[in-house]
Design an enzyme around this catalytic site. Structure first.
Site, PDB file in Angstrom:
ATOM      1  N   LYS A  19     -10.858 -43.690  -1.644  1.00 14.83           N
ATOM      2  CA  LYS A  19     -12.155 -43.129  -1.298  1.00 14.83           C
ATOM      3  C   LYS A  19     -12.007 -41.835  -0.510  1.00 14.83           C
ATOM      4  CE  LYS A  19     -13.660 -47.021   0.389  1.00 14.83           C
ATOM      5  NZ  LYS A  19     -14.437 -47.920   1.220  1.00 14.83           N
ATOM      6  N   LEU A 182       3.948 -32.091   1.360  1.00 16.95           N
ATOM      7  CA  LEU A 182       4.539 -31.168   0.383  1.00 16.95           C
ATOM      8  C   LEU A 182       3.472 -30.478  -0.459  1.00 16.95           C
ATOM      9  CD1 LEU A 182       7.613 -33.271  -0.780  1.00 16.95           C
ATOM     10  CD2 LEU A 182       7.578 -31.316   0.769  1.00 16.95           C
ATOM     11  N   HIS A 242       6.760 -36.799   6.661  1.00 19.60           N
ATOM     12  CA  HIS A 242       6.134 -35.474   6.648  1.00 19.60           C
ATOM     13  C   HIS A 242       6.959 -34.408   7.383  1.00 19.60           C
ATOM     14  CE1 HIS A 242       2.958 -37.847   5.129  1.00 19.60           C
ATOM     15  NE2 HIS A 242       2.274 -38.049   6.227  1.00 19.60           N
ATOM     16  N   ARG A 463      -1.751 -33.376  26.908  1.00 19.51           N
ATOM     17  CA  ARG A 463      -0.736 -32.680  26.118  1.00 19.51           C
ATOM     18  C   ARG A 463       0.419 -33.584  25.715  1.00 19.51           C
ATOM     19  NH1 ARG A 463      -1.057 -26.942  27.122  1.00 19.51           N
ATOM     20  NH2 ARG A 463       1.147 -26.793  26.632  1.00 19.51           N
TER      21      ARG A 463
HETATM   22  C1  BG6 Z   1      -0.681 -39.886   7.269  1.00 17.72           C
HETATM   23  C2  BG6 Z   1      -0.536 -40.778   8.470  1.00 17.72           C
HETATM   24  O1  BG6 Z   1       0.423 -40.004   6.426  1.00 17.72           O
HETATM   25  O2  BG6 Z   1      -0.786 -38.542   7.692  1.00 17.72           O
HETATM   26  C3  BG6 Z   1      -1.708 -40.597   9.417  1.00 17.72           C
HETATM   27  O3  BG6 Z   1      -0.458 -42.129   8.062  1.00 17.72           O
HETATM   28  C4  BG6 Z   1      -1.881 -39.141   9.760  1.00 17.72           C
HETATM   29  O4  BG6 Z   1      -1.534 -41.354  10.602  1.00 17.72           O
HETATM   30  C5  BG6 Z   1      -1.902 -38.290   8.496  1.00 17.72           C
HETATM   31  O5  BG6 Z   1      -3.091 -39.014  10.472  1.00 17.72           O
HETATM   32  C6  BG6 Z   1      -1.921 -36.807   8.836  1.00 17.72           C
HETATM   33  O6  BG6 Z   1      -2.211 -36.070   7.688  1.00 17.72           O
HETATM   34  P1  BG6 Z   1      -2.978 -34.689   7.798  1.00 17.72           P
HETATM   35  O7  BG6 Z   1      -2.952 -34.144   6.413  1.00 17.72           O
HETATM   36  O8  BG6 Z   1      -4.353 -35.012   8.285  1.00 17.72           O
HETATM   37  O9  BG6 Z   1      -2.215 -33.856   8.778  1.00 17.72           O
END
Ligand code: BG6
Length: 481
Positions: A19, A182, A242, A463
């Protein structure tokens, strides 16, 4: 260039990810003219919904600021249908196959093109993948692609087990593991930035760079996801995937070409050159109530163990042992419930010899991934006019100033487009996944052992842990006065 007559099936279609991300991305592609109107889209999930209930549900997540968008939305919904069935029985898949075949026949399709998007928890990946292969794969009659979403395992062993359970069913070239970082435009820009500019290319090494940082800050806590998060923590949630992906692209050697395998070969090589993470080179934190008491502490979430040591903030020092990077301190840091939302890369350069200057700052290249994409270089210049003083200023490429009329796709839009074109460059290969887990698993085990450090508390909206500045200094970052 359009892919015509593709059948896209979104599993977990009534779930959160579908969603919030998958359907809005499909709609975004359609709205911008990147998804052919000859596409057929199926939602597949266990929830019993009629077609129209399903459509109403997904469209509730689309941003429709004007009439034109609303009209596009109703056209888009015409492409969608819904199949409700359990994941572990053949019947629903047979029904799905019949519907896809009906669509393909109506469009006189000679070669099927089917995309299966698993917006599902990993516990059902294998059963869905197996049933799809058995019942809905077009085999010699066309192409099939399967997309899976993190988490790809919880540690090295479980990640390997997942890979091994999928490997006999789906070929690696049919499989797309999403790491949505990515798909972010600034991350995709890194290769061009690094290898397409000689002034950066020639300086991109230990002789000129003194430290590297990648930081991820979010202004909200685990709101509603406490139960999921408590078992995962910030390192598994955003760092092992990430941030490490971003770091890999930032530090790998020049790939021979933009070809997916050339890029991923280089990523694996640099990942293998990381020094094992040191348990001492870590700072961990957990958020408490905000100072004004209006925002909850992490442990206030009822689904979380009140004594949880779960890490909602982490900074990790690492190092790459190869000719380009040996000795350059690298810090990855990520936290929830902080004072702002921002993801950026900060490359600090070595100081120039002071010689003629009494006090001159270092160059720093900042690549802001989000929000408000920007690349800027901190630069010393003479203060204009009669003054002879130096000033620290910026060479600034802020996207919103420079590229006014560009459509910046959402990460998921860009990645789904890649899948439609069978481009694997921005997806995680199985060996890459394994090395990244191999790097983080010992540290995660330590953090979950009895010897684990107690996370430093920091207030929601601050911070982060107080010891961060000292940690960064210890890892080579020079705070300019
Ligand atoms: C997801 C995590 O993979 O990435 C989340 O599970 C996080 O906790 C999110 O908030 C962050 O993604 P973006 O694109 O909002 O920076």
């Amino acid at each position: 260039e359009f892919k015509e007559n593709t059948a896209i099936v979104v599993f977990g279609a009534s779930g959160d990810l579908a969603k919030k991300k998958t359907f809005p991305a499909l709609f975004g592609l359609y709205r911008e003219g990147f998804l052919s109107p000859t596409t057929k889209i199926f939602g597949f999930a266990r929830s019993k919904l009629s077609d129209s209930q399903f459509k109403e549900r997904i469209s509730g997540y689309f941003k429709l600021p004007n009439e034109a968008d609303k009209e596009k939305c109703s056209k888009f919904l015409e492409l969608c249908s819904y199949v409700s069935a359990p994941y572990d029985k053949d019947d629903g898949y047979i029904e799905l196959r019949n519907q896809i075949e009906k669509f393909e026949t109506s469009r006189n399709v000679k070669e099927s093109h089917r995309l299966f998007y698993l917006a599902l928890p990993p516990s059902v990946f294998t059963v869905v993948a197996t049933n799809l292969k058995k019942n809905v794969h077009p085999e010699s009659k066309g192409l099939a692609r399967i997309v899976i979403e993190k988490p790809f395992g919880h540690d090295l062993e479980s990640a390997k087990a997942l890979t091994q359970s999928l490997a006999p069913i789906w070929k690696e070239e049919e499989l797309f593991r999403i790491d949505h970082y990515l798909g972010k435009d600034m991350v995709k820009n890194l290769l061009v930035l690094r290898f397409g500019n000689e002034f950066l290319n020639s300086q991109w090494n230990k002789d000129h760079i003194s430290s590297v940082q990648i930081s991820f800050k979010e202004p909200f806590g685990t709101e509603g996801r406490g139960q999921y998060f408590d078992d995962i923590g910030i390192i598994r949630d955003v760092m092992q995937n990430h941030l490490l992906q971003v770091l890999t692209i930032l530090t790998m050697e020049r790939p021979v070409s933009f070809d997916a395998e050339d890029i991923r070969d280089e990523k694996v090589k640099v990942l293998k050159a990381f020094k094992p993470l040191n348990n001492q080179d870590i700072l961990v934190g957990q958020y408490t109530k905000s100072e004004d008491g209006s925002k909850p502490a992490y442990v206030d979430d009822e689904t979380v163990n009140p004594n949880s040591k779960c890490v909602t903030y982490a900074a990790i020092g690492c190092e790459i042992e190869n000719e380009r990077w040996s000795g350059v301190p690298i810090v990855l840091r990520a936290g929830k419930a902080l004072n702002e939302g921002k993801v950026e890369i900060r490359i600090q350069f070595k100081a120039v010899p002071s010689g003629m200057f009494h006090n001159i700052s270092r160059n720093e290249l900042v690549i802001r991934v989000q929000p408000n994409e920007a690349i800027y270089m901190k630069l010393n210049a003479k203060l204009p006019g009669v003054s002879t003083s130096t000033t620290l200023t910026e060479l600034d490429l802020t996207y919103s100033n420079r590229y006014k009329d560009f459509y910046l796709p959402e990460a998921y839009e860009s990645l789904i487009m890649d899948v439609l074109h069978s481009n694997h460059s921005n997806f995680v290969r199985s060996d890459e996944l394994e090395v990244s887990w191999a790097l983080f698993t010992p540290l995660l085990n330590y953090l979950e052992s009895d010897n684990a450090p107690v996370p430093e508390k920091y207030p929601y909206g601050s911070r982060g842990p107080k010891n961060l500045s000292a940690f960064l200094q210890k890892h080579g970052y020079v705070f300019e006065s």
